[in-house]
Design an enzyme around this catalytic site. Structure first.
Site, short mmCIF file in Angstrom:
data_model
loop_
_atom_site.label_atom_id
_atom_site.label_comp_id
_atom_site.label_asym_id
_atom_site.label_seq_id
_atom_site.Cartn_x
_atom_site.Cartn_y
_atom_site.Cartn_z
N ASP A 1 91.49 -22.96 125.02
CA ASP A 1 92.85 -22.53 124.66
C ASP A 1 93.01 -21.02 124.53
O ASP A 1 94.13 -20.52 124.47
CB ASP A 1 93.30 -23.21 123.37
CG ASP A 1 92.24 -23.13 122.28
OD1 ASP A 1 91.49 -22.13 122.24
OD2 ASP A 1 92.14 -24.07 121.47
N HIS B 1 83.23 -23.83 128.61
CA HIS B 1 83.92 -24.81 129.47
C HIS B 1 85.10 -24.21 130.22
O HIS B 1 85.94 -24.96 130.72
CB HIS B 1 84.38 -26.01 128.65
CG HIS B 1 83.25 -26.79 128.07
ND1 HIS B 1 83.42 -27.71 127.06
CD2 HIS B 1 81.92 -26.81 128.37
CE1 HIS B 1 82.25 -28.26 126.76
NE2 HIS B 1 81.33 -27.72 127.54
N THR C 1 83.50 -35.08 110.56
CA THR C 1 82.68 -36.27 110.83
C THR C 1 81.21 -35.91 110.71
O THR C 1 80.80 -34.79 111.04
CB THR C 1 82.97 -36.82 112.23
OG1 THR C 1 82.72 -35.80 113.21
CG2 THR C 1 84.42 -37.26 112.34
#
Length: 487
Positions: A132, A167, A293
């Site tokens: 982004d 990426h 997580t």
């Protein structure tokens, strides 16, 4: 791997064990001098970019434009979508929506934390899986330009990068044929929003030149523009540069790695974390993982030291509270020190004002009489009522007459008079025969002077007779310890 769960303790008091472990993490971050940071999509959730799977997420927005398309979310990042026109059209619409959201996104607390590490000269490099480009809003340099690496020294250009995009870059378009890069414009954005890929202008110019010159067009294709990102199953076009740059960072021997907002499921990212962890542990550093997580303890227990289960921005806010100096600029730190010095100086120069004592009216004393008393006699008023004061005895001080004495001068070294040398009388045993004869010889001229001229002419027999008693006298005197000089 030590796990610190902050989500379970939100809104409640933190257990002592958890607080101690968390303090160790904070202390190590504040002391670290050469840090590396790895970020994922979790740090951009609070930036205003819609997530992929919620009701208002990007997947549902794309399905609204392409209701007949059956594409899973994972397929939108797979190279196989270029085999089907419908999948490719969905991909173009999805990427245009993501690009538009990134333009309006605001840097989060985590993004600002990376910027602070850079300003404090604590950041070696930030590796991100995000495409982004939010980091460019806070003046962090990112993006690999192939021309810069070709024309200049590699290490010099690599060290200028603050953020390495693993990426790819969503804010760039690349050709599928010649790999040329282009910036977004209104024309490209409109085509991609409608599910169409723009054609590469460089490939088109080359095709037309061969066409007008009458050359063969066999094998000549015109490439399509797509976001410059790396899809699953695709070879990374900048793999050589990334490999060389990562090896350079490993040689710099960082002392800390903070992993934020990623689940570490991509194979290349796993390899990067394990390589960095080995170098950092050899130097005595730590690896810290922050995400909502948890990880698999069996897979990462040898590579990650602390696992903080928390929202990334909440973790950064906690760091602000615990180590506020880390988040202040040098100018702010200097001004804060000046303010502290000024406050201390004003408190020292401020006169001490004693509070005025209030006059308490005792029973039996009129108010008019009480007003005449000064505040200093407040205590004595009470004593006069209950306690008999002892009479004050005046002590006369005898006058002492002081005699003026001259100021003593520093003493000088006293003069010692020279003592006359005393002649030591020798004992008869100390006088040798040689001394006796030498003294006799000295007396001979004196005896000659005392004798008459006639006697000296008449002969030497009389002189010998006279010398003999003199020698005897000298010898006797020597035995007695008497010298001739004393006669």
């Amino acid at each position: 791997m030590i796990s610190i769960d902050l989500l379970d303790n939100s809104g409640t008091s933190m257990p002592a064990d958890t607080s101690i472990k968390l303090h160790e993490v904070i202390k190590f971050i504040s002391k670290s001098k050469k840090m590396t940071v790895l970020t994922g999509a979790g740090i951009s959730c609070n930036a205003g970019i819609p997530d992929f799977r919620s009701s208002d997420g990007l997947y549902n927005m794309v399905k609204a434009k392409h209701p007949k398309a059956v594409v899973r979310g994972q397929d939108l990042f797979d190279i196989s979508l270029f085999r089907d026109e419908m999948s490719l059209s969905v991909f173009c619409t999805f990427m245009e929506s993501l690009y538009k959201s990134s333009l309006n996104a605001k840097p989060t607390e985590t993004h600002k934390f990376i910027k602070i590490l850079k300003d404090k000269n604590k950041l070696l490099r930030c590796y991100t899986q995000n495409i982004d480009c939010i980091e460019q809003h806070i003046n962090l340099k990112l993006g690999i330009n192939l021309q810069e690496f070709d024309n200049n020294k590699f290490k010099q250009v690599w060290n200028q990068l603050d953020v390495v995009q693993l990426h790819g870059n969503l804010h760039k378009l690349s050709c599928t044929n010649c790999f040329s890069q282009f910036n977004w414009n209104e024309e490209f954005q409109t085509l991609l929003a409608n599910g169409l890929n723009p054609e590469c202008s460089k490939c088109m110019d080359k095709y037309q030149q061969r066409l007008y010159s009458g050359k063969r067009l066999t094998g000549q294709t015109i490439g399509l523009l797509r976001p410059d990102i790396v899809l699953y199953g695709e070879h990374h076009p900048q793999m050589e540069i990334l490999t060389q740059g990562l090896n350079s960072d490993l040689k710099s021997r960082p002392d800390c790695l903070i992993i934020m907002g990623t689940s570490l499921k991509v194979a290349g990212v796993k390899s990067l974390v394990k390589s960095l962890s080995k170098i950092i542990h050899n130097k005595g550093g730590k690896v810290i993982y922050v995400n909502k997580t948890k990880l698999s303890a069996s897979s990462w227990k040898n590579y990650i030291d602390y696992e903080v289960v928390s929202d990334c921005d909440e973790f950064v806010r906690m760091l602000k509270t615990e180590i506020p100096d880390l988040f202040l600029t040098q100018e702010q730190l200097d001004s804060e020190k000046l303010n502290q010095v000024a406050v201390k100086g004003s408190s020292l120069n401020k006169p001490i004002v004693k509070p005025e004592a209030k006059v308490k009216i005792e029973p039996g004393i009129k108010q008019e009489d009480a007003i005449q008393y000064s505040p200093e006699r407040e205590v004595t008023i009470k004593q006069e009522v209950n306690i008999k004061q002892e009479p004050i005895v005046k002590r006369e001080v005898e006058s002492v007459s002081v005699k003026e004495e001259p100021i003593p001068t520093p003493p000088t070294t006293p003069h010692k008079p020279k003592q006359a040398t005393k002649l030591k009388r020798k004992s008869p045993d100390e006088i040798s025969a040689n001394e006796v004869h030498s003294r006799v010889k000295r007396l001979r001229p004196r005896n000659d002077q005392l004798s008459s001229p006639a006697s000296s002419i008449n002969g030497s027999e009389e002189e010998e007779e006279e010398d003999e008693p003199v020698a005897k006298v000298l010898f006797e005197n020597a035995r007695k310890g008497i010298t001739l000089d004393q006669h």
